[in-house]
Design a protein around this motif. Sequence first.
Motif, mmCIF file in Angstrom:
data_model
loop_
_atom_site.group_PDB
_atom_site.id
_atom_site.type_symbol
_atom_site.label_atom_id
_atom_site.label_comp_id
_atom_site.label_asym_id
_atom_site.label_seq_id
_atom_site.Cartn_x
_atom_site.Cartn_y
_atom_site.Cartn_z
ATOM 1 N N ASN A 48 0.804 -1.225 0.000
ATOM 2 C CA ASN A 48 0.000 0.000 0.000
ATOM 3 C C ASN A 48 0.833 1.270 0.000
ATOM 4 O O ASN A 48 0.494 2.233 -0.682
ATOM 5 C CB ASN A 48 -0.953 0.014 1.201
ATOM 6 N N ASN A 49 1.934 1.287 0.761
ATOM 7 C CA ASN A 49 2.709 2.521 0.929
ATOM 8 C C ASN A 49 3.918 2.641 0.009
ATOM 9 O O ASN A 49 4.306 3.749 -0.354
ATOM 10 C CB ASN A 49 3.176 2.653 2.379
ATOM 11 N N ASP A 50 4.532 1.512 -0.343
ATOM 12 C CA ASP A 50 5.779 1.544 -1.112
ATOM 13 C C ASP A 50 5.629 0.974 -2.516
ATOM 14 O O ASP A 50 6.630 0.811 -3.216
ATOM 15 C CB ASP A 50 6.873 0.756 -0.378
ATOM 16 N N ASN A 51 4.397 0.648 -2.911
ATOM 17 C CA ASN A 51 4.144 0.028 -4.224
ATOM 18 C C ASN A 51 4.980 -1.225 -4.450
ATOM 19 O O ASN A 51 5.471 -1.470 -5.548
ATOM 20 C CB ASN A 51 4.366 1.023 -5.365
ATOM 21 N N ALA A 52 5.146 -2.002 -3.393
ATOM 22 C CA ALA A 52 5.903 -3.250 -3.509
ATOM 23 C C ALA A 52 5.200 -4.193 -4.478
ATOM 24 O O ALA A 52 3.971 -4.210 -4.556
ATOM 25 C CB ALA A 52 6.046 -3.905 -2.142
ATOM 26 N N LYS A 53 5.986 -4.955 -5.211
ATOM 27 C CA LYS A 53 5.457 -5.946 -6.143
ATOM 28 C C LYS A 53 5.596 -7.326 -5.521
ATOM 29 O O LYS A 53 6.625 -7.661 -4.943
ATOM 30 C CB LYS A 53 6.215 -5.912 -7.476
ATOM 31 N N VAL A 54 4.560 -8.123 -5.677
ATOM 32 C CA VAL A 54 4.548 -9.482 -5.155
ATOM 33 C C VAL A 54 4.893 -10.437 -6.283
ATOM 34 O O VAL A 54 4.290 -10.384 -7.353
ATOM 35 C CB VAL A 54 3.163 -9.830 -4.562
ATOM 36 N N VAL A 55 5.878 -11.293 -6.040
ATOM 37 C CA VAL A 55 6.293 -12.298 -7.016
ATOM 38 C C VAL A 55 6.052 -13.664 -6.397
ATOM 39 O O VAL A 55 6.693 -14.037 -5.415
ATOM 40 C CB VAL A 55 7.775 -12.140 -7.420
ATOM 41 N N ASP A 56 5.120 -14.386 -6.980
ATOM 42 C CA ASP A 56 4.763 -15.721 -6.496
ATOM 43 C C ASP A 56 5.629 -16.731 -7.235
ATOM 44 O O ASP A 56 5.583 -16.818 -8.458
ATOM 45 C CB ASP A 56 3.285 -15.987 -6.761
ATOM 46 N N ILE A 57 6.431 -17.496 -6.497
ATOM 47 C CA ILE A 57 7.383 -18.420 -7.128
ATOM 48 C C ILE A 57 6.926 -19.875 -7.040
ATOM 49 O O ILE A 57 7.697 -20.786 -7.320
ATOM 50 C CB ILE A 57 8.789 -18.259 -6.512
ATOM 51 N N ALA A 71 -0.453 -10.412 -8.164
ATOM 52 C CA ALA A 71 0.856 -11.052 -8.001
ATOM 53 C C ALA A 71 1.406 -11.459 -9.361
ATOM 54 O O ALA A 71 0.663 -11.934 -10.226
ATOM 55 C CB ALA A 71 0.733 -12.272 -7.105
ATOM 56 N N LEU A 72 2.703 -11.261 -9.539
ATOM 57 C CA LEU A 72 3.382 -11.747 -10.735
ATOM 58 C C LEU A 72 3.720 -13.212 -10.495
ATOM 59 O O LEU A 72 4.187 -13.563 -9.406
ATOM 60 C CB LEU A 72 4.667 -10.956 -10.973
ATOM 61 N N HIS A 73 3.512 -14.043 -11.485
ATOM 62 C CA HIS A 73 3.803 -15.462 -11.304
ATOM 63 C C HIS A 73 5.025 -15.852 -12.132
ATOM 64 O O HIS A 73 4.974 -15.854 -13.363
ATOM 65 C CB HIS A 73 2.608 -16.333 -11.699
ATOM 66 N N ILE A 74 6.107 -16.138 -11.439
ATOM 67 C CA ILE A 74 7.322 -16.654 -12.065
ATOM 68 C C ILE A 74 7.796 -17.808 -11.192
ATOM 69 O O ILE A 74 8.352 -17.589 -10.115
ATOM 70 C CB ILE A 74 8.421 -15.582 -12.194
ATOM 71 N N PRO A 75 7.548 -19.044 -11.614
ATOM 72 C CA PRO A 75 7.985 -20.189 -10.803
ATOM 73 C C PRO A 75 9.489 -20.146 -10.546
ATOM 74 O O PRO A 75 10.269 -19.711 -11.397
ATOM 75 C CB PRO A 75 7.607 -21.402 -11.662
ATOM 76 N N ALA A 76 9.885 -20.599 -9.378
ATOM 77 C CA ALA A 76 11.292 -20.574 -8.986
ATOM 78 C C ALA A 76 12.174 -21.266 -10.011
ATOM 79 O O ALA A 76 13.266 -20.789 -10.325
ATOM 80 C CB ALA A 76 11.464 -21.215 -7.613
ATOM 81 N N ALA A 104 11.788 -19.327 -0.618
ATOM 82 C CA ALA A 104 11.903 -18.019 -1.266
ATOM 83 C C ALA A 104 13.317 -17.449 -1.141
ATOM 84 O O ALA A 104 13.761 -16.686 -2.001
ATOM 85 C CB ALA A 104 10.887 -17.045 -0.685
ATOM 86 N N GLY A 105 14.045 -17.819 -0.104
ATOM 87 C CA GLY A 105 15.395 -17.302 0.099
ATOM 88 C C GLY A 105 16.344 -17.660 -1.028
ATOM 89 O O GLY A 105 17.164 -16.837 -1.444
ATOM 90 N N ALA A 106 16.247 -18.876 -1.545
ATOM 91 C CA ALA A 106 17.134 -19.293 -2.639
ATOM 92 C C ALA A 106 16.850 -18.475 -3.900
ATOM 93 O O ALA A 106 17.778 -18.044 -4.588
ATOM 94 C CB ALA A 106 16.951 -20.781 -2.916
ATOM 95 N N THR A 107 15.582 -18.245 -4.190
ATOM 96 C CA THR A 107 15.235 -17.422 -5.356
ATOM 97 C C THR A 107 15.665 -15.983 -5.126
ATOM 98 O O THR A 107 16.148 -15.317 -6.036
ATOM 99 C CB THR A 107 13.718 -17.501 -5.628
ATOM 100 N N GLY A 108 15.513 -15.511 -3.908
ATOM 101 C CA GLY A 108 15.968 -14.163 -3.564
ATOM 102 C C GLY A 108 17.462 -14.001 -3.750
ATOM 103 O O GLY A 108 17.932 -12.957 -4.201
ATOM 104 N N ALA A 109 18.220 -15.031 -3.432
ATOM 105 C CA ALA A 109 19.675 -14.979 -3.622
ATOM 106 C C ALA A 109 20.022 -14.851 -5.106
ATOM 107 O O ALA A 109 20.948 -14.127 -5.473
ATOM 108 C CB ALA A 109 20.328 -16.221 -3.023
ATOM 109 N N VAL A 110 19.267 -15.540 -5.952
ATOM 110 C CA VAL A 110 19.480 -15.439 -7.405
ATOM 111 C C VAL A 110 19.205 -14.011 -7.862
ATOM 112 O O VAL A 110 19.978 -13.427 -8.637
ATOM 113 C CB VAL A 110 18.568 -16.441 -8.158
ATOM 114 N N LEU A 111 18.107 -13.428 -7.384
ATOM 115 C CA LEU A 111 17.766 -12.057 -7.757
ATOM 116 C C LEU A 111 18.775 -11.051 -7.201
ATOM 117 O O LEU A 111 19.110 -10.067 -7.867
ATOM 118 C CB LEU A 111 16.353 -11.720 -7.288
ATOM 119 N N ALA A 112 19.263 -11.293 -6.004
ATOM 120 C CA ALA A 112 20.257 -10.392 -5.410
ATOM 121 C C ALA A 112 21.527 -10.369 -6.252
ATOM 122 O O ALA A 112 22.117 -9.304 -6.469
ATOM 123 C CB ALA A 112 20.562 -10.814 -3.977
#
Length: 139
Positions: A48-57, A71-76, A104-112
């Motif tokens: 609501n406040n930061d326009n965060a995007k939700v990515v469903d893996i 939610a954006l859908h991009i499987p892990a 989600a942490g493993a996918t987050g590491a890839v994105l990082a």
Amino acid sequence: MVEQFFEFFTTHWQLTSVWVILFLLLIKTEGARGGAAVSTSQMTQMINNDNAKVVDIRTKDEFRAGHLPNALHIPAKDMHKRMNELESFKDTPLILICKTGTTAGATGAVLAKAGFNKLHKLRGGILEWQGSNLPLVRD
């Protein structure tokens, strides 16, 4: 058997202490990998406040069974191939959602590694969202 463990731990308390500390550091490091964990209420505020995007893996079938609105859908398993779909959100807070909050942490590491620096993951995953009786969209 338990008595033997207790005896070992008391006899070799220095070694045991080192292993306990290493184990706790491992848990802390793995927990922070791929972004900070956020609660359902923190996530709602970020959307609501930061326009965060939700990515469903999650998998296609899991996503169809119920997902967050918009939610954006991009499987892990497809993240490497489809990461370009997120390029326009590099400076936007991204919240990754899996089933239980553990993968989600493993996918987050890839994105990082790809340069995304505002990464978060939903603590407890979609199960926590459902448990809080928050809305889901079904396809």
